[in-house]
Design an enzyme around this catalytic site. Structure first.
Site, mmCIF file in Angstrom:
data_model
loop_
_atom_site.group_PDB
_atom_site.id
_atom_site.type_symbol
_atom_site.label_atom_id
_atom_site.label_comp_id
_atom_site.label_asym_id
_atom_site.label_seq_id
_atom_site.Cartn_x
_atom_site.Cartn_y
_atom_site.Cartn_z
ATOM 1 N N TYR A 139 0.997 -1.351 -0.056
ATOM 2 C CA TYR A 139 0.183 0.342 0.029
ATOM 3 C C TYR A 139 0.635 1.336 -0.290
ATOM 4 C CZ TYR A 139 -3.410 3.792 1.539
ATOM 5 O OH TYR A 139 -3.684 4.894 2.256
ATOM 6 N N LYS A 143 1.510 4.209 -3.394
ATOM 7 C CA LYS A 143 1.345 5.688 -2.682
ATOM 8 C C LYS A 143 2.730 6.084 -3.025
ATOM 9 C CE LYS A 143 -2.923 5.816 -1.761
ATOM 10 N NZ LYS A 143 -3.654 6.728 -1.969
ATOM 11 N N PHE A 167 -2.404 10.355 8.574
ATOM 12 C CA PHE A 167 -1.860 9.822 9.120
ATOM 13 C C PHE A 167 -3.730 8.835 9.435
ATOM 14 C CE2 PHE A 167 2.530 10.235 10.573
ATOM 15 C CZ PHE A 167 2.613 10.891 9.648
ATOM 16 N N GLY A 283 2.596 -5.688 8.018
ATOM 17 C CA GLY A 283 2.619 -4.632 7.643
ATOM 18 C C GLY A 283 2.782 -3.637 9.065
#
Ligand code: UDP
Length: 325
Positions: A139, A143, A167, A283
């Site tokens: 992920y 980005k 966040f 993760g």
């Protein structure tokens, strides 16, 4: 007119609600994770995919779009580890199609929803934009890839952009008409509140052996409306040509552990949680807390809502309005 891609999602719908007060808004969303009912009625809604060049060409020839705000992405860390193809396809390849269409139609302004997951495992208390990017999950990598694409498009095609690294977004709009709902839900605050509503038997806390004071992960929770207002400041800075290529962190600057979030939910709701402690989720970094000094100084952004308010707004929405109950 502003095109909001992903405007039927949780974060996008909060932005649309603020933006329609001052701008004409077109929302493009494929409703894969969003809900049409979240889109403010003042916006024009088009169901379609951002990876579909024909849909994009039609939108850009039909409407005088002066900026694009891009919220349409898959955003679950755990799922990105088990199904990376989905993330590279939707978050990178489809975004590239959108950017190409923008270049072809000479649309120069772009606001991009990025993430603190680009930082990986930072070794500082407060993360500012100078921290190195070392994402530890697909992920975050997707980005960051788009951020790199934007840098190159700015140089080659004169694209202006603001990247906003979120966040942990949470909370519901003060009207309690829109809030956070995913299917399946994986985010901490909605899971706790669903449990306290009796919709889940227990809460699983993922990992108790992190290097944090109580052993659970620390995150920085920011209200969706505070986040939406930051987008509007960023959009105005682009449209008024004050900014061309900027990256800002968006968080409240306060870290709360998973245990602290559960305790605050118990206080807000007056209900007691049934907690089980399980293994770490792959993760997850131990601690992510933002320094948002840069956007506060440069664009005058100021978050209004603390964790208690975030949770009480979400609780109001879960108990009063949520339409999948
Ligand atoms: N978390 C947890 N139990 C849950 C969901 C989340 O312990 O059922 C933890 C998760 O491991 C992370 C924090 O809560 O440390 C926030 O997770 P969330 O999925 O809400 O957001 P993320 O930080 O992944 O964007």
């Amino acid at each position: 007119m502003i095109l909001v891609v992903g405007g039927a999602g949780y974060v996008g719908s909060h932005l649309v609600k603020e933006l329609v007060e001052n701008e004409e808004v077109v929302v493009l969303d494929n409703l894969s994770t969003g809900f049409k009912s979240l889109v403010d009625i003042k916006a024009t809604f088009i169901q379609g995919d951002l990876g579909d060049i024909e849909v994009l060409n039609k939108v850009f020839t039909t409407y005088p779009i002066k900026a694009v705000m891009h919220f349409a992405a898959n955003s679950l860390v755990g799922e990105s580890v088990t199904d990376p193809y989905k993330y590279y396809e939707n978050n990178v390849a489809a975004t590239l199609t959108l950017l190409k269409a923008m270049v072809n139609h000479n649309i120069k302004n772009f606001i991009f929803s990025s993430t603190a997951a680009t930082y990986g495992i930072p070794n500082v208390d407060l993360i500012d934009e100078h921290q190195p990017n070392n994402p530890i999950n697909p992920y975050g990598k997707t980005k960051l890839m788009v951020e790199h694409i934007l840098e190159d498009f700015a140089l080659a095609y004169g694209l202006n952009y603001v990247v906003l690294r979120y966040f942990n977004v949470a909370g519901a709009h003060e009207s309690a008409t829109i809030g956070e709902s995913h299917d399946p839900e994986t985010h901490l605050i909605p899971i706790i509140l669903q449990h306290l509503l009796g919709e889940r038997e227990k809460i699983s806390v993922f990992g108790t052996d992190y290097n944090t004071p109580d052993g659970t992960c620390i995150r920085d929770y920011i209200h969706a409306t505070d986040l939406a207002n930051a987008h509007i400041l960023a959009l105005n800075a682009l449209l008024q040509e004050q900014k061309q290529t900027e990256t800002y962190n968006l968080g409240n600057g306060n870290g709360f552990s998973v245990k602290e979030v559960i305790e605050t939910c118990e206080q807000v709701t007056g209900r007691k949680a049934n907690i089980e402690y399980v293994d770490r989720r792959p993760g997850d970094p131990a601690k992510l807390v933002a320094s948002s000094k840069k956007i506060q100084t440069e664009l005058g952004w100021k978050p209004k809502f603390d964790l208690t308010h975030i949770i009480s707004s979400a609780w109001k929405w879960h108990t009063d309005t949520r339409n999948d109950k």
